[in-house]
Motif scaffolding. Structure first.
Motif, PDB file in Angstrom:
ATOM      1  N   HIS A  11      -2.723  -5.740  10.714  1.00  0.00           N
ATOM      2  CA  HIS A  11      -3.097  -5.012   9.507  1.00  0.00           C
ATOM      3  C   HIS A  11      -4.589  -4.734   9.341  1.00  0.00           C
ATOM      4  O   HIS A  11      -4.952  -3.754   8.706  1.00  0.00           O
ATOM      5  N   SER A  36       5.487   6.890   2.461  1.00  0.00           N
ATOM      6  CA  SER A  36       5.790   5.660   3.211  1.00  0.00           C
ATOM      7  C   SER A  36       4.505   4.943   3.623  1.00  0.00           C
ATOM      8  O   SER A  36       4.477   3.708   3.692  1.00  0.00           O
ATOM      9  N   ASP A  39       3.299   2.974   0.631  1.00  0.00           N
ATOM     10  CA  ASP A  39       4.109   1.756   0.518  1.00  0.00           C
ATOM     11  C   ASP A  39       3.613   0.688   1.500  1.00  0.00           C
ATOM     12  O   ASP A  39       3.414  -0.469   1.131  1.00  0.00           O
ATOM     13  N   THR A  40       3.377   1.085   2.741  1.00  0.00           N
ATOM     14  CA  THR A  40       2.894   0.144   3.751  1.00  0.00           C
ATOM     15  C   THR A  40       1.520  -0.397   3.383  1.00  0.00           C
ATOM     16  O   THR A  40       1.270  -1.601   3.505  1.00  0.00           O
ATOM     17  N   ARG A  43       1.835  -2.948   0.601  1.00  0.00           N
ATOM     18  CA  ARG A  43       2.404  -4.199   1.116  1.00  0.00           C
ATOM     19  C   ARG A  43       1.382  -4.955   1.953  1.00  0.00           C
ATOM     20  O   ARG A  43       1.292  -6.181   1.869  1.00  0.00           O
ATOM     21  N   GLN A  44       0.577  -4.234   2.764  1.00  0.00           N
ATOM     22  CA  GLN A  44      -0.468  -4.886   3.548  1.00  0.00           C
ATOM     23  C   GLN A  44      -1.535  -5.491   2.646  1.00  0.00           C
ATOM     24  O   GLN A  44      -2.026  -6.586   2.902  1.00  0.00           O
ATOM     25  N   TYR A  80       4.410  -6.954   3.800  1.00  0.00           N
ATOM     26  CA  TYR A  80       4.629  -6.342   5.118  1.00  0.00           C
ATOM     27  C   TYR A  80       4.573  -7.454   6.151  1.00  0.00           C
ATOM     28  O   TYR A  80       3.511  -7.916   6.536  1.00  0.00           O
ATOM     29  N   ASP A  84       8.616  -6.327  10.077  1.00  0.00           N
ATOM     30  CA  ASP A  84       8.596  -4.951   9.581  1.00  0.00           C
ATOM     31  C   ASP A  84       7.858  -3.996  10.520  1.00  0.00           C
ATOM     32  O   ASP A  84       7.967  -2.788  10.377  1.00  0.00           O
ATOM     33  N   VAL A  85       7.088  -4.548  11.441  1.00  0.00           N
ATOM     34  CA  VAL A  85       6.294  -3.728  12.347  1.00  0.00           C
ATOM     35  C   VAL A  85       7.223  -3.020  13.332  1.00  0.00           C
ATOM     36  O   VAL A  85       8.130  -3.626  13.900  1.00  0.00           O
TER      37      VAL A  85
END
Length: 98
Positions: A11, A36, A39-40, A43-44, A80, A84-85
């Motif tokens: 990240h 998206s 969102d990522t 989360r990060q 994240y 999820d990666v």
């Protein structure tokens, strides 16, 4: 400590690029943000806050670190995690760190 290593690995580069006017900041200012991606990024950044709280708990209230695990389980969709990666991206990143 392993979660900090994973955070850095998956990240930190993207967040640094976005915050410190790297490639991501320039591209996003002209193209905009894909929902998206937002969102990522959220989360990060939750992961980053969680890591900071983990360090703070470790040095001030060591017996409360388990509280974070409960939050991660209860609000799993807000973080994240390594699983999820994207597998292709994970392989590329893992190859850089070997």
């Amino acid at each position: 400590m392993q979660h900090l290593v994973e955070f850095k690995k998956y990240h930190l580069k993207a967040l640094n690029s976005l915050v410190h006017t790297g490639k991501h900041a320039f591209i996003r200012s002209s193209l905009g943000f894909d929902p998206s991606m937002i969102d990522t990024l959220m989360r990060q950044s939750n992961n980053l806050v969680s890591a900071a709280v983990h360090i703070m708990f470790k040095h001030s209230i060591p017996d409360k670190q388990h509280f974070l695990l409960g939050l991660h389980e209860k609000y799993r969709e807000c973080f994240y995690m390594e699983q999820d990666v994207d597998p292709n991206m994970k392989a590329t990143i893992d190859a850089r760190f070997k």
